[in-house]
Write a protein that holds these residues in place. Structure first.
Motif, short mmCIF file in Angstrom:
data_model
loop_
_atom_site.label_atom_id
_atom_site.label_comp_id
_atom_site.label_asym_id
_atom_site.label_seq_id
_atom_site.Cartn_x
_atom_site.Cartn_y
_atom_site.Cartn_z
N ILE A 97 4.75 -5.70 3.71
CA ILE A 97 4.66 -4.36 3.12
C ILE A 97 3.22 -3.91 3.27
CG2 ILE A 97 4.91 -3.03 0.97
CD1 ILE A 97 6.40 -5.81 0.06
N LYS A 98 3.04 -2.74 3.88
CA LYS A 98 1.67 -2.27 4.10
C LYS A 98 1.45 -0.93 3.41
CE LYS A 98 -1.59 -1.04 7.71
NZ LYS A 98 -1.71 -0.15 8.85
N ALA A 99 0.35 -0.84 2.63
CA ALA A 99 -0.07 0.47 2.10
C ALA A 99 -1.29 0.87 2.92
CB ALA A 99 -0.33 0.39 0.61
N TYR A 108 -0.57 -10.72 4.61
CA TYR A 108 -0.36 -10.07 3.31
C TYR A 108 0.23 -8.69 3.53
CZ TYR A 108 -2.63 -13.66 0.49
OH TYR A 108 -2.92 -14.84 -0.16
N SER A 109 -0.31 -7.96 4.51
CA SER A 109 0.30 -6.66 4.84
C SER A 109 0.52 -6.55 6.34
CB SER A 109 -0.56 -5.50 4.31
OG SER A 109 -1.90 -5.65 4.71
N SER A 110 0.61 -7.70 7.00
CA SER A 110 0.85 -7.72 8.45
C SER A 110 1.91 -8.77 8.75
CB SER A 110 -0.44 -8.06 9.19
OG SER A 110 -0.95 -9.31 8.76
N GLY A 158 -8.86 4.33 -9.56
CA GLY A 158 -8.49 3.76 -8.27
C GLY A 158 -9.71 3.20 -7.56
N ALA A 159 -9.74 3.32 -6.23
CA ALA A 159 -10.80 2.69 -5.43
C ALA A 159 -12.13 3.43 -5.56
CB ALA A 159 -10.38 2.68 -3.97
N ARG A 160 -13.23 2.70 -5.31
CA ARG A 160 -14.55 3.33 -5.30
C ARG A 160 -14.85 3.95 -3.93
NH1 ARG A 160 -16.98 -2.05 -7.68
NH2 ARG A 160 -15.36 -2.64 -6.23
N GLY A 165 -6.42 1.80 0.18
CA GLY A 165 -5.04 2.13 -0.15
C GLY A 165 -4.63 1.75 -1.57
N THR A 166 -3.41 2.19 -1.92
CA THR A 166 -2.96 2.07 -3.31
C THR A 166 -2.54 0.65 -3.70
OG1 THR A 166 -0.73 2.65 -2.59
CG2 THR A 166 -2.14 4.47 -3.35
N GLY A 167 -2.42 -0.26 -2.71
CA GLY A 167 -2.15 -1.67 -3.03
C GLY A 167 -3.22 -2.23 -3.95
N VAL A 225 8.68 -4.05 -4.34
CA VAL A 225 7.88 -2.99 -3.69
C VAL A 225 7.80 -1.81 -4.65
CG1 VAL A 225 7.62 -1.55 -1.64
CG2 VAL A 225 8.96 -3.67 -1.50
N VAL A 226 6.59 -1.40 -4.99
CA VAL A 226 6.44 -0.25 -5.88
C VAL A 226 6.53 1.02 -5.04
CG1 VAL A 226 4.87 0.95 -7.45
CG2 VAL A 226 5.09 -1.54 -7.55
N THR A 227 7.45 1.90 -5.41
CA THR A 227 7.65 3.11 -4.62
C THR A 227 7.14 4.37 -5.34
OG1 THR A 227 9.93 3.03 -5.44
CG2 THR A 227 9.56 2.29 -3.19
C1 FAD Z 1 -13.83 -1.21 2.23
C2 FAD Z 1 -13.15 -1.76 1.01
C3 FAD Z 1 -13.45 -1.25 -0.23
C4 FAD Z 1 -12.81 -1.77 -1.36
N1 FAD Z 1 -13.09 -1.25 -2.60
C5 FAD Z 1 -12.46 -1.73 -3.69
C6 FAD Z 1 -12.68 -1.18 -4.98
O1 FAD Z 1 -13.43 -0.24 -5.15
N2 FAD Z 1 -12.02 -1.72 -6.04
C7 FAD Z 1 -11.15 -2.77 -5.89
O2 FAD Z 1 -10.56 -3.21 -6.87
N3 FAD Z 1 -10.92 -3.30 -4.67
C8 FAD Z 1 -11.54 -2.82 -3.59
N4 FAD Z 1 -11.29 -3.35 -2.37
C9 FAD Z 1 -10.31 -4.45 -2.26
C10 FAD Z 1 -8.93 -3.81 -2.13
O3 FAD Z 1 -8.48 -3.47 -3.39
C11 FAD Z 1 -7.92 -4.75 -1.50
O4 FAD Z 1 -8.33 -4.97 -0.17
C12 FAD Z 1 -6.51 -4.17 -1.55
O5 FAD Z 1 -5.66 -5.16 -1.06
C13 FAD Z 1 -6.39 -2.91 -0.73
O6 FAD Z 1 -5.13 -2.30 -0.85
P1 FAD Z 1 -4.52 -1.57 0.42
O7 FAD Z 1 -3.34 -0.81 -0.02
O8 FAD Z 1 -5.56 -0.85 1.18
O9 FAD Z 1 -4.13 -2.82 1.33
P2 FAD Z 1 -2.77 -3.50 1.81
O10 FAD Z 1 -3.29 -4.65 2.61
O11 FAD Z 1 -1.87 -2.57 2.48
O12 FAD Z 1 -2.08 -3.98 0.49
C14 FAD Z 1 -2.62 -5.02 -0.28
C15 FAD Z 1 -1.50 -5.96 -0.75
O13 FAD Z 1 -0.65 -5.27 -1.64
C16 FAD Z 1 0.70 -5.25 -1.14
N5 FAD Z 1 1.19 -3.91 -1.43
C17 FAD Z 1 0.60 -2.74 -1.11
N6 FAD Z 1 1.32 -1.72 -1.59
C18 FAD Z 1 2.40 -2.26 -2.20
C19 FAD Z 1 3.51 -1.71 -2.89
N7 FAD Z 1 3.63 -0.40 -3.04
N8 FAD Z 1 4.42 -2.56 -3.41
C20 FAD Z 1 4.28 -3.90 -3.28
N9 FAD Z 1 3.25 -4.48 -2.63
C21 FAD Z 1 2.32 -3.66 -2.11
C22 FAD Z 1 0.59 -5.54 0.34
O14 FAD Z 1 1.76 -6.15 0.81
C23 FAD Z 1 -0.62 -6.47 0.39
O15 FAD Z 1 -0.24 -7.78 0.10
C24 FAD Z 1 -11.89 -2.83 -1.23
C25 FAD Z 1 -11.58 -3.33 0.03
C26 FAD Z 1 -12.20 -2.81 1.14
C27 FAD Z 1 -11.87 -3.38 2.47
#
Ligand code: FAD
Length: 497
Positions: A97-99, A108-110, A158-160, A165-167, A225-227
């Motif tokens: 599952i990739k966000a 993890y998401s690949s 959320g993120a800084r 993404g929202t994961g 999966v959170v939708t």
């Molecule tokens: C440049 C950068 C900045 C960052 N800044 C912060 C920050 O400010 N604060 C912080 O806390 N962290 C931060 N992080 C860490 C970040 O929170 C994690 O990398 C997180 O996994 C990113 O979520 P994503 O949706 O982008 O990634 P993804 O890799 O897509 O998702 C992360 C994990 O969650 C799962 N997932 C995603 N969405 C869902 C869903 N809807 N339902 C079920 N499973 C799901 C995926 O399968 C995967 O295992 C940062 C990371 C990077 C690389």
């Protein structure tokens, strides 16, 4: 001539056998069923299509772009996700599952030769002015989410950085607003979830409260999966924020200022992250390959003296000034999350805000500097990022439904996130070696016992969930919602040892 014909025949046979291998097995079988059910617009198997390329290229850890999913599903509703989970399950295919694709851990998401569920097309949002509750679907990034709610001068935790993404929220989610409101997951009020069985359910304080607990910081892709996220929103008016950049010769003054902030800051509107960065210039000692960037953010138009300790230290750049929240999350420059994509790995440690913990910060830092100097040429970037966790944050977390999956012990304490971007020139063997040596660097000073290792910043081998106060409960919830270990065995993610 005969030789050329037989070579051409051999090549053709190889190509046919390769496509035959690709066309059979659980992944292609799931993809065939999904294409019939959802159509070829929603299910893409063509590795040359733009959607396919975008999905596999957009990982923060570019090593994951080497994996080739059998197909990619682009759901637009919880029903699509449910159907996808059921079809994948039926074929016993691996999946992911990739966000936003920012988790650097493989699988993890690949996924390789399985089904990738890319949530990027699920981008609906809404705001209810009466309740001040906000909803967002998991697609897109936090920059999009913030921009949408800015119309009402509101935002969500959320993120800084805009591009993440929202994961992030399912694994906690540390924001500039966390010292006031807790982690991103502490603002959850209701979640729409597709369970590993494919059933669509609600998780909230009153409905499936155990599932709600697991999803409040216990990690993504473990319980379903959170939708759709329904969260408490907060005001977002004028911020006083910016970056201050220093040369490394001021490292100890900046470290002292950060230590003071960890120990003494009691203003929840003031947030910082300190980033020490090293770039590679093998063989030179000009100090041009090192910099310290302080991200300083105050929720209000005037920070008073909150950041004086930092601005008093001689610096190269200071961009502090009044900003909107969108400008804050695009510091130092827009798209910085994407620009840092590479052979990335994360590691994390945690230490207390007491005298021993602060002494540890100096040791951690010195060891990291030594590692950087000893390994020049093996990395493109390494950074050492200090993230204070004040008592106001842990109080805010614990005031929501008795606390999140971490069961955060009282602050102050701090996380350090280590980032390593390995050189693209390293062979696979050298890459393994440099990752191993980075692991040893981080393990050289054991984390403070009783404090949680943040899963958003952790490496897969750190077993961070086991450090959580809620771990025993999380394990039960995992067993209840993934009873036959379908998610545990067919997708990557945090282990529940
Ligand atoms: C440049 C950068 C900045 C960052 N800044 C912060 C920050 O400010 N604060 C912080 O806390 N962290 C931060 N992080 C860490 C970040 O929170 C994690 O990398 C997180 O996994 C990113 O979520 P994503 O949706 O982008 O990634 P993804 O890799 O897509 O998702 C992360 C994990 O969650 C799962 N997932 C995603 N969405 C869902 C869903 N809807 N339902 C079920 N499973 C799901 C995926 O399968 C995967 O295992 C940062 C990371 C990077 C690389």
């Amino acid at each position: 001539m005969l030789h050329q014909i037989s070579s051409a025949c051999a090549l053709l046979a190889l190509a046919l056998s390769a496509s035959a291998t690709q066309a059979t097995g659980p992944g292609p079988e799931a993809c065939g069923n999904l294409t019939q059910a959802l159509g070829s617009k929603t299910v893409v198997s063509n590795v040359l299509s733009m959607n396919y390329i975008d999905s596999v290229k957009s990982y923060f850890n570019t090593e994951q772009s080497k994996f080739k999913p059998s197909c990619i599903v682009y759901p637009t509703s919880a029903d699509d996700v449910s159907l996808a989970i059921k079809a994948i399950r039926h074929s016993e295919s691996r999946f992911a599952i990739k966000a936003g694709g920012h988790n650097p851990n493989d699988f993890y998401s690949s996924v390789d030769k399985g089904v990738l569920i890319d949530l990027c097309d699920m981008t609906e949002k809404s705001y209810d002015e009466d309740s001040t509750l906000a909803t967002y679907q998991p697609g897109g990034d936090f920059g999009d989410v913030y921009e949408y709610f800015a119309k009402w001068n509101r935002t969500v935790v959320g993120a800084r950085l805009a591009g993440v993404g929202t994961g992030l929220a399912l694994s906690g989610g540390l924001s500039y607003l966390s010292s006031q409101y807790g982690l991103a997951c502490d603002s959850f009020r209701e979640l729409e979830v597709v369970l590993p069985s494919g059933e669509i359910v609600t998780a909230s304080e009153n409905v499936n409260p155990d599932l709600f607990y697991g999803l409040r910081g216990g990690g993504g892709n473990a319980y379903g999966v959170v939708t759709k996220y329904t969260v408490q929103s907060y005001p977002a008016d004028t911020f006083y924020a910016g970056i201050v950049v220093y040369l490394f010769q001021h490292n100890s003054s900046v470290l002292d200022a950060i230590s003071d902030f960890i120990t003494y800051n009691e203003d929840p509107k003031a947030a910082i992250i300190g980033t020490y960065m090293k770039l590679p210039t093998p063989g030179f000692d000009l100090n041009l390959d090192e910099a310290i960037i302080m991200f300083l953010v105050y929720d209000g138009p005037d920070a008073g003296n909150a950041f004086k300790n930092f601005t008093d230290i001689p610096h190269l750049v200071n961009t502090l000034g009044q900003k909107t929240y969108t400008e804050v999350v695009n510091m130092p420059i827009p798209n910085s999350a994407e620009l840092n994509a590479g052979r990335n790995t994360f590691r994390v440690t945690v230490h207390g805000g007491d005298e021993t913990g602060i002494a540890n910060l100096n040791t951690l830092y010195e060891k990291w500097v030594d590692w950087g100097n000893d390994n020049k040429g093996k990395y493109l970037l390494t950074s050492f990022d200090i993230q204070p966790i004040p008592k106001s944050l842990t109080d805010a977390s614990n005031s929501n439904y008795g606390g999140n999956a971490m069961q955060m012990p009282d602050g102050p304490w701090y996380w350090v996130n280590y980032l390593l971007t390995a050189s693209p020139l390293l062979s696979e063997k050298d890459l393994d070696e440099v990752n191993q040596s980075y692991k040893e660097l981080v393990e050289a000073v054991p984390p403070t016992e009783g404090l949680p290792l943040f899963i958003n910043d952790a490496s897969h081998d750190q077993n961070p969930l086991t450090t959580y106060g809620g771990y025993a409960k999380l394990k039960e919830i995992k067993a209840r919602y993934d009873p036959d270990g379908y998610f545990a065995n067919y997708t990557g993610g945090w282990a529940f040892p």
